[in-house]
Structures are given as structure tokens and as C-alpha cells.
Design a protein around this motif. Structure first.
Motif, mmCIF file in Angstrom:
data_model
loop_
_atom_site.group_PDB
_atom_site.id
_atom_site.type_symbol
_atom_site.label_atom_id
_atom_site.label_comp_id
_atom_site.label_asym_id
_atom_site.label_seq_id
_atom_site.Cartn_x
_atom_site.Cartn_y
_atom_site.Cartn_z
ATOM 1 N N GLY A 16 0.801 -1.205 0.000
ATOM 2 C CA GLY A 16 0.000 0.000 0.000
ATOM 3 C C GLY A 16 0.842 1.267 0.000
ATOM 4 O O GLY A 16 2.071 1.217 -0.094
ATOM 5 N N SER A 17 0.153 2.403 0.113
ATOM 6 C CA SER A 17 0.804 3.702 0.055
ATOM 7 C C SER A 17 0.332 4.612 1.185
ATOM 8 O O SER A 17 -0.800 4.473 1.680
ATOM 9 C CB SER A 17 0.492 4.396 -1.278
ATOM 10 O OG SER A 17 0.980 3.660 -2.366
ATOM 11 N N LEU A 18 1.215 5.511 1.572
ATOM 12 C CA LEU A 18 0.885 6.579 2.509
ATOM 13 C C LEU A 18 1.630 7.832 2.076
ATOM 14 O O LEU A 18 2.706 7.734 1.475
ATOM 15 C CB LEU A 18 1.300 6.229 3.938
ATOM 16 C CG LEU A 18 0.453 5.253 4.748
ATOM 17 C CD1 LEU A 18 1.146 4.943 6.069
ATOM 18 C CD2 LEU A 18 -0.938 5.782 4.986
ATOM 19 N N ARG A 19 1.078 8.986 2.415
ATOM 20 C CA ARG A 19 1.792 10.240 2.194
ATOM 21 C C ARG A 19 1.904 10.980 3.518
ATOM 22 O O ARG A 19 0.889 11.310 4.134
ATOM 23 C CB ARG A 19 1.106 11.126 1.160
ATOM 24 C CG ARG A 19 1.958 12.328 0.793
ATOM 25 C CD ARG A 19 1.364 13.175 -0.301
ATOM 26 N NE ARG A 19 0.309 14.066 0.190
ATOM 27 C CZ ARG A 19 -0.075 15.170 -0.436
ATOM 28 N NH1 ARG A 19 0.500 15.515 -1.577
ATOM 29 N NH2 ARG A 19 -1.035 15.918 0.058
ATOM 30 N N LEU A 20 3.128 11.219 3.912
ATOM 31 C CA LEU A 20 3.396 11.995 5.119
ATOM 32 C C LEU A 20 3.567 13.460 4.760
ATOM 33 O O LEU A 20 4.088 13.793 3.694
ATOM 34 C CB LEU A 20 4.658 11.487 5.817
ATOM 35 C CG LEU A 20 4.711 10.001 6.161
ATOM 36 C CD1 LEU A 20 6.004 9.694 6.909
ATOM 37 C CD2 LEU A 20 3.501 9.574 6.947
ATOM 38 N N SER A 21 3.157 14.324 5.669
ATOM 39 C CA SER A 21 3.322 15.755 5.490
ATOM 40 C C SER A 21 4.037 16.334 6.702
ATOM 41 O O SER A 21 3.934 15.794 7.808
ATOM 42 C CB SER A 21 1.961 16.446 5.334
ATOM 43 O OG SER A 21 1.273 15.963 4.210
ATOM 44 N N CYS A 22 4.721 17.432 6.491
ATOM 45 C CA CYS A 22 5.438 18.097 7.580
ATOM 46 C C CYS A 22 5.352 19.595 7.347
ATOM 47 O O CYS A 22 5.652 20.069 6.244
ATOM 48 C CB CYS A 22 6.890 17.640 7.610
ATOM 49 S SG CYS A 22 7.941 18.596 8.738
ATOM 50 N N ALA A 23 4.989 20.321 8.378
ATOM 51 C CA ALA A 23 4.909 21.762 8.273
ATOM 52 C C ALA A 23 5.382 22.386 9.579
ATOM 53 O O ALA A 23 5.194 21.799 10.646
ATOM 54 C CB ALA A 23 3.476 22.202 7.975
ATOM 55 N N PRO A 24 5.968 23.549 9.529
ATOM 56 C CA PRO A 24 6.363 24.230 10.753
ATOM 57 C C PRO A 24 5.149 24.842 11.428
ATOM 58 O O PRO A 24 4.205 25.259 10.756
ATOM 59 C CB PRO A 24 7.329 25.306 10.273
ATOM 60 C CG PRO A 24 6.885 25.602 8.889
ATOM 61 C CD PRO A 24 6.360 24.322 8.330
ATOM 62 N N SER A 25 5.191 24.873 12.732
ATOM 63 C CA SER A 25 4.068 25.414 13.497
ATOM 64 C C SER A 25 4.281 26.894 13.738
ATOM 65 O O SER A 25 5.267 27.291 14.356
ATOM 66 C CB SER A 25 3.960 24.665 14.831
ATOM 67 O OG SER A 25 2.973 25.241 15.644
ATOM 68 N N GLY A 26 3.389 27.709 13.201
ATOM 69 C CA GLY A 26 3.406 29.112 13.533
ATOM 70 C C GLY A 26 4.410 29.974 12.800
ATOM 71 O O GLY A 26 4.591 31.135 13.141
ATOM 72 N N ARG A 27 5.069 29.413 11.793
ATOM 73 C CA ARG A 27 6.011 30.252 11.066
ATOM 74 C C ARG A 27 6.265 29.635 9.700
ATOM 75 O O ARG A 27 5.893 28.504 9.436
ATOM 76 C CB ARG A 27 7.327 30.412 11.820
ATOM 77 C CG ARG A 27 8.025 29.113 12.150
ATOM 78 C CD ARG A 27 9.399 29.357 12.706
ATOM 79 N NE ARG A 27 10.296 29.886 11.697
ATOM 80 C CZ ARG A 27 11.497 30.375 11.961
ATOM 81 N NH1 ARG A 27 11.920 30.440 13.198
ATOM 82 N NH2 ARG A 27 12.269 30.826 11.004
ATOM 83 N N THR A 28 6.961 30.343 8.849
ATOM 84 C CA THR A 28 7.312 29.800 7.547
ATOM 85 C C THR A 28 8.612 29.005 7.657
ATOM 86 O O THR A 28 9.318 29.060 8.657
ATOM 87 C CB THR A 28 7.491 30.918 6.510
ATOM 88 O OG1 THR A 28 8.559 31.765 6.957
ATOM 89 C CG2 THR A 28 6.226 31.749 6.392
ATOM 90 N N PHE A 29 8.905 28.279 6.593
ATOM 91 C CA PHE A 29 10.079 27.421 6.613
ATOM 92 C C PHE A 29 11.376 28.204 6.720
ATOM 93 O O PHE A 29 12.325 27.751 7.333
ATOM 94 C CB PHE A 29 10.135 26.583 5.326
ATOM 95 C CG PHE A 29 9.558 25.224 5.479
ATOM 96 C CD1 PHE A 29 8.736 24.692 4.499
ATOM 97 C CD2 PHE A 29 9.821 24.450 6.592
ATOM 98 C CE1 PHE A 29 8.195 23.433 4.628
ATOM 99 C CE2 PHE A 29 9.277 23.186 6.733
ATOM 100 C CZ PHE A 29 8.456 22.678 5.741
ATOM 101 N N GLY A 30 11.439 29.360 6.112
ATOM 102 C CA GLY A 30 12.739 29.993 5.978
ATOM 103 C C GLY A 30 13.553 29.231 4.955
ATOM 104 O O GLY A 30 13.031 28.405 4.222
ATOM 105 N N SER A 31 14.839 29.458 4.912
ATOM 106 C CA SER A 31 15.684 28.788 3.921
ATOM 107 C C SER A 31 16.258 27.505 4.506
ATOM 108 O O SER A 31 17.457 27.397 4.752
ATOM 109 C CB SER A 31 16.794 29.729 3.473
ATOM 110 O OG SER A 31 16.244 30.879 2.897
ATOM 111 N N TYR A 32 15.404 26.537 4.717
ATOM 112 C CA TYR A 32 15.814 25.278 5.334
ATOM 113 C C TYR A 32 15.769 24.130 4.334
ATOM 114 O O TYR A 32 14.802 23.967 3.614
ATOM 115 C CB TYR A 32 14.882 24.914 6.489
ATOM 116 C CG TYR A 32 14.952 25.850 7.670
ATOM 117 C CD1 TYR A 32 13.946 26.768 7.909
ATOM 118 C CD2 TYR A 32 16.017 25.790 8.552
ATOM 119 C CE1 TYR A 32 13.999 27.616 9.001
ATOM 120 C CE2 TYR A 32 16.083 26.641 9.647
ATOM 121 C CZ TYR A 32 15.075 27.548 9.862
ATOM 122 O OH TYR A 32 15.137 28.383 10.948
#
Length: 124
Positions: A16-32
Motif C-alpha cells: 500500500g501507500s501513505l503520504r506523510l506531510s510536515c509543516a512548521p508550526s506558527g512560522r514559515t520554513f525559511g531557507s531550510y
């Protein structure tokens, strides 16, 4: 300080398949640059995939190459890990990580910020 939040884990059958997501809490990524790592019970945390700030450079562990795809949408402030053809040995807690550089790298010690992890369980 960057707080990362992962989502999308769960229980899936082998193949099967899954898609994980990741986001910063309360701010933008910046240059990471961003990475995904995983840790199975009784094992050390290991590298899975990494992506540069631009998204033009990606790296994968040999064990997931051809099955997993890392991507990012900087406009949505989100990094993804698409996992296809999942195997029971992919079962682990998956962690999102950010490093204070635009350059992707596979070394776990080079990452500065980590999420709490999301459980992925693949049944046989």
C-alpha cells in the motif's frame, strides 16, 4: 526555534501507500533544507530522504529508493514523503527534520530541528 508537525501516518497493508506531510508550526520554513528519518523499535534513527531548499536536489536511502519520493511546496510551507509499495520493514516512527541551510544532506547530526514523529505500521 522551529517546531515541526508531521501528519499522515497510519496502518497500511504491505504494497500500500501513505503520504506523510510536515509543516512548521506558527512560522514559515525559511531557507531550510528538509529531511525525513525513521526509527524502528530497538533500532537507531536512520536517514530516509532529504531535499534542498529549492527542491532541485534530493537524496534517498538505498532501502527506499524507487519507492519513496520526497517533495516540497514552499508556497504551502509543507514537505511531503510519498511512500509506495510499502513493506513491513518500513514500519517505524517517521520524523521530519530541518537544517539551517539550503543544502540537503543525509547526516542526522546536521539537522537542527525535529518533529515529534508519526507512526507508520505496515502489516504483512
Amino acid at each position: 526555534q522551529v517546531q515541526l508537525v508531521e501528519s499522515g501516518g497510519g496502518l497500511v497493508q504491505a504494497g500500500g501507500s501513505l503520504r506523510l506531510s510536515c509543516a512548521p508550526s506558527g512560522r514559515t520554513f525559511g531557507s531550510y533544507a528538509m529531511g525525513w528519518f525513521r526509527q524502528a523499535p530497538g533500532k537507531e534513527r536512520e536517514f530516509v530522504a532529504a531535499i534542498s531548499w529549492s527542491g532541485l536536489t534530493t537524496y534517498y536511502a538505498d532501502s527506499v529508493k524507487g519507492r519513496f519520493t520526497i517533495s516540497r511546496d514552499n508556497a504551502k510551507n509543507t514537505v511531503y514523503l510519498q511512500m509506495n509499495s510499502l513493506k513491513p520493514e518500513d514500519t517505524a516512527v517517521y520524523f521530519c527534520a530541518a537544517r539551517s541551510s539550503t543544502v540537503a544532506i543525509t547526516t542526522i547530526q546536521s539537522y537542527d530541528y525535529w518533529g515529534q514523529g508519526t507512526q507508520v505500521t505496515v502489516s504483512s
